[in-house]
Design a protein around this motif. Structure first.
Motif, mmCIF file in Angstrom:
data_model
loop_
_atom_site.group_PDB
_atom_site.id
_atom_site.type_symbol
_atom_site.label_atom_id
_atom_site.label_comp_id
_atom_site.label_asym_id
_atom_site.label_seq_id
_atom_site.Cartn_x
_atom_site.Cartn_y
_atom_site.Cartn_z
ATOM 1 N N MET A 1 64.442 106.515 -10.917
ATOM 2 C CA MET A 1 63.611 107.513 -11.648
ATOM 3 C C MET A 1 62.155 107.471 -11.256
ATOM 4 S SD MET A 1 64.659 106.912 -15.678
ATOM 5 C CE MET A 1 66.199 107.234 -16.079
ATOM 6 N N ASN A 2 61.766 108.923 -11.100
ATOM 7 C CA ASN A 2 60.099 108.959 -10.979
ATOM 8 C C ASN A 2 59.660 110.277 -11.023
ATOM 9 O OD1 ASN A 2 60.994 110.511 -8.538
ATOM 10 N ND2 ASN A 2 60.464 108.845 -7.221
ATOM 11 N N THR A 3 60.524 111.235 -11.550
ATOM 12 C CA THR A 3 59.912 112.663 -11.516
ATOM 13 C C THR A 3 60.121 113.396 -13.030
ATOM 14 O OG1 THR A 3 60.723 112.830 -9.322
ATOM 15 C CG2 THR A 3 60.189 114.785 -10.669
ATOM 16 N N PHE A 4 58.947 113.742 -13.266
ATOM 17 C CA PHE A 4 58.923 115.072 -14.307
ATOM 18 C C PHE A 4 58.444 116.297 -13.607
ATOM 19 C CE2 PHE A 4 57.622 111.841 -17.973
ATOM 20 C CZ PHE A 4 58.845 112.125 -18.540
ATOM 21 N N THR A 5 58.940 117.235 -13.801
ATOM 22 C CA THR A 5 58.721 118.573 -13.050
ATOM 23 C C THR A 5 57.517 119.222 -13.807
ATOM 24 O OG1 THR A 5 60.210 120.068 -14.310
ATOM 25 C CG2 THR A 5 61.227 118.968 -12.168
ATOM 26 N N GLN A 6 56.865 120.220 -13.196
ATOM 27 C CA GLN A 6 55.770 120.814 -13.760
ATOM 28 C C GLN A 6 56.214 121.844 -14.840
ATOM 29 O OE1 GLN A 6 54.039 123.080 -10.306
ATOM 30 N NE2 GLN A 6 53.803 121.338 -9.048
ATOM 31 N N GLY A 7 57.556 122.151 -14.617
ATOM 32 C CA GLY A 7 57.982 123.030 -15.892
ATOM 33 C C GLY A 7 58.116 122.047 -17.048
ATOM 34 N N GLN A 8 58.554 120.932 -16.884
ATOM 35 C CA GLN A 8 58.711 119.837 -17.897
ATOM 36 C C GLN A 8 57.281 119.546 -18.486
ATOM 37 O OE1 GLN A 8 61.016 116.997 -15.817
ATOM 38 N NE2 GLN A 8 62.644 117.402 -17.161
ATOM 39 N N ILE A 9 56.588 119.229 -17.515
ATOM 40 C CA ILE A 9 54.908 119.081 -18.073
ATOM 41 C C ILE A 9 54.514 120.166 -18.920
ATOM 42 C CG2 ILE A 9 52.568 118.680 -17.067
ATOM 43 C CD1 ILE A 9 53.971 117.327 -14.740
ATOM 44 N N LYS A 10 54.826 121.346 -18.470
ATOM 45 C CA LYS A 10 54.216 122.470 -19.160
ATOM 46 C C LYS A 10 54.784 122.504 -20.570
ATOM 47 C CE LYS A 10 53.020 125.743 -15.707
ATOM 48 N NZ LYS A 10 53.504 127.030 -14.803
ATOM 49 N N ARG A 11 56.031 122.200 -20.749
ATOM 50 C CA ARG A 11 56.685 122.176 -22.024
ATOM 51 C C ARG A 11 56.104 121.351 -22.800
ATOM 52 N NH1 ARG A 11 61.857 124.151 -24.114
ATOM 53 N NH2 ARG A 11 62.916 122.658 -25.430
ATOM 54 N N MET A 12 55.892 119.934 -22.211
ATOM 55 C CA MET A 12 55.205 118.967 -23.118
ATOM 56 C C MET A 12 53.868 119.240 -23.757
ATOM 57 S SD MET A 12 56.723 115.558 -21.612
ATOM 58 C CE MET A 12 56.251 115.570 -19.911
ATOM 59 N N ARG A 13 53.150 119.854 -22.887
ATOM 60 C CA ARG A 13 51.942 120.129 -22.972
ATOM 61 C C ARG A 13 51.670 121.256 -23.999
ATOM 62 N NH1 ARG A 13 47.687 118.124 -19.489
ATOM 63 N NH2 ARG A 13 46.627 119.661 -19.847
ATOM 64 N N PHE A 14 52.811 122.366 -24.001
ATOM 65 C CA PHE A 14 52.635 123.409 -25.213
ATOM 66 C C PHE A 14 53.132 122.723 -26.411
ATOM 67 C CE2 PHE A 14 55.207 126.270 -27.918
ATOM 68 C CZ PHE A 14 54.717 127.192 -27.596
ATOM 69 N N VAL A 15 54.055 121.586 -26.508
ATOM 70 C CA VAL A 15 54.400 121.137 -27.550
ATOM 71 C C VAL A 15 53.030 120.243 -28.379
ATOM 72 C CG1 VAL A 15 55.547 118.899 -28.626
ATOM 73 C CG2 VAL A 15 56.698 120.620 -27.424
ATOM 74 N N LEU A 16 52.197 119.590 -27.241
ATOM 75 C CA LEU A 16 50.956 119.019 -27.947
ATOM 76 C C LEU A 16 49.913 119.749 -28.198
ATOM 77 C CD1 LEU A 16 50.803 116.152 -25.168
ATOM 78 C CD2 LEU A 16 51.167 116.007 -27.658
ATOM 79 N N GLU A 17 49.953 121.298 -27.838
ATOM 80 C CA GLU A 17 49.222 122.188 -28.470
ATOM 81 C C GLU A 17 49.564 122.906 -29.686
ATOM 82 O OE1 GLU A 17 46.218 123.176 -27.576
ATOM 83 O OE2 GLU A 17 45.897 121.609 -25.865
ATOM 84 N N ASN A 18 50.775 122.985 -29.696
ATOM 85 C CA ASN A 18 51.300 123.925 -30.724
ATOM 86 C C ASN A 18 52.285 123.414 -31.809
ATOM 87 O OD1 ASN A 18 50.623 126.807 -29.638
ATOM 88 N ND2 ASN A 18 51.207 125.614 -28.118
ATOM 89 N N SER A 19 52.841 122.181 -31.624
ATOM 90 C CA SER A 19 53.813 121.703 -32.787
ATOM 91 C C SER A 19 53.137 121.002 -33.732
ATOM 92 C CB SER A 19 54.579 120.512 -31.973
ATOM 93 O OG SER A 19 55.285 119.710 -33.097
ATOM 94 N N PRO A 20 53.367 121.352 -35.055
ATOM 95 C CA PRO A 20 52.607 121.192 -36.195
ATOM 96 C C PRO A 20 52.188 119.612 -36.235
ATOM 97 C CG PRO A 20 54.603 122.453 -36.724
ATOM 98 C CD PRO A 20 54.643 122.109 -35.288
ATOM 99 N N ARG A 21 52.942 118.601 -36.041
ATOM 100 C CA ARG A 21 52.741 117.214 -36.147
ATOM 101 C C ARG A 21 52.121 116.759 -34.847
ATOM 102 N NH1 ARG A 21 57.053 113.849 -39.076
ATOM 103 N NH2 ARG A 21 55.779 114.404 -40.773
ATOM 104 N N ARG A 22 52.892 117.089 -33.636
ATOM 105 C CA ARG A 22 52.329 116.310 -32.375
ATOM 106 C C ARG A 22 50.979 116.711 -32.134
ATOM 107 N NH1 ARG A 22 56.447 114.717 -33.646
ATOM 108 N NH2 ARG A 22 58.555 114.396 -32.677
ATOM 109 N N LYS A 23 50.579 118.217 -32.330
ATOM 110 C CA LYS A 23 49.140 118.633 -31.900
ATOM 111 C C LYS A 23 48.081 117.711 -32.611
ATOM 112 C CE LYS A 23 48.576 122.463 -35.409
ATOM 113 N NZ LYS A 23 48.700 123.842 -35.419
ATOM 114 N N ASN A 24 48.169 117.109 -33.666
ATOM 115 C CA ASN A 24 47.310 116.230 -34.377
ATOM 116 C C ASN A 24 47.096 115.152 -33.740
ATOM 117 O OD1 ASN A 24 46.876 117.868 -36.585
ATOM 118 N ND2 ASN A 24 48.564 117.220 -37.581
#
Ligand SMILES: [Zn+2]
Length: 299
Positions: free
Chosen positions: A267-290
């Motif tokens: 294993m060695n890959t996250f795609t840019q699309g996956q990275i965007k999705r995780m970063r969206f969660v960190l900016e917007n998810s009620p608990r994760r964004k804290n």
């Protein structure tokens, strides 16, 4: 080929459709550093003995997690895929505990002295009773020694976010990640999940990623979706890393993706699309964004 069981995510609830916004600018990336606490669940062993794993092994595992998320050159997390990138997401053991006291970010709990009444239920329903720090300020990781090797590698709770495939309601209790001790960090036992990539995979779930084939395996191409555009669709896990089969649409399948179930060394890959999705969660998810604002670590 050994089949990985129970790398399960919890119930997926579908929310309304919304594309990830552009939170990832490779030219000016915002760096997220997220605090973690590791709860080591043992049965009375001395520190460093058997399932009461050493502090060094835990630190090495967090470093390996960061190597993967940061796609660090010269480590197993390095790749040369044009689809991939540095996620600019990294992790750090907590430096202050919920009372504000200094901590190593590691707790050690003797399961036998703290055994809950009903352990027949899935671990998520009682593991948190042994140790659970405020999920607004820490990512809770339970390293559980009650499984045999390969029995259950790990699981994670999905976040709440306005994205396809994620939960609509916040996980009130037991929000976090469980890793079978035998697959946490570098393991000397006979297993293909021996280099700490189980945590990379589960952290992907915790930050909103599904498996590359979506919610469940399918006999038919295109039945399910992981809601990420640059992971070519497949019907289920691909266990061989030497030969790359074609995806449902005739492209190379995303075999080496962390959200496939493959032996750790491949294993060695996250795609840019996956990275965007995780970063969206960190900016917007009620608990994760804290988590990015938590003052339990120095930044
Ligand atoms: Zn999984």
């Amino acid at each position: 080929m050994e089949k990985y069981l129970s790398l399960a995510v919890f119930i997926l609830l579908f929310s309304c459709s919304k594309d990830e916004d552009e939170t990832f600018d490779p030219n000016e990336p915002k760096l997220y550093t997220l605090p973690v606490v590791v709860h080591v669940i043992h049965s009375g062993q001395a520190i460093g003995d058997s399932i009461n794993i050493s502090e060094d092994r835990i630190k090495e595992q967090i470093e390996s997690l960061n190597n993967d998320f940061r796609r660090k050159t010269g480590t197993l997390g390095e790749n040369n895929s044009a689809l991939s990138d540095d996620s600019y997401i990294q992790f750090k053991l907590a430096e202050s505990d919920p009372d504000g006291n200094p901590t190593t970010g590691i707790t050690r709990i003797n399961f036998l002295k703290n055994k809950p009444n009903n352990t027949d239920d899935i671990q998520a329903n009682w593991l948190y009773k042994l140790g659970y720090w405020d999920p607004e300020n820490y990512i809770n990781i339970w390293v559980y020694g009650g499984f045999r090797p390969k029995e259950n590698l790990g699981y994670a709770t999905l976040p709440t976010a306005d994205l396809d495939g994620l939960r609509e309601e916040i996980q009130v209790n037991s929000d976090g990640i469980m890793i079978n001790t035998h697959h946490f960090g570098k393991s000397t036992i006979d297993t293909e999940a021996n280099l700490g990539r189980t945590l990379t995979h589960e952290m992907g779930h915790f930050l909103g990623l599904l498996h590359i084939w979506g919610k469940e395996e399918s006999e038919h191409c295109m039945d399910f979706d992981d809601f990420v555009e640059d992971t070519s669709p497949v019907t289920g896990p691909i266990f061989e890393c030497d030969e790359i089969p074609l995806s449902c649409i005739g492209e190379p399948a995303p075999v080496k993706n962390y959200m496939n179930l493959l032996k750790d060394e491949c294993m060695n890959t996250f795609t840019q699309g996956q990275i965007k999705r995780m970063r969206f969660v960190l900016e917007n998810s009620p608990r994760r964004k804290n988590l990015m604002h938590s003052n339990t670590i120095s930044r």
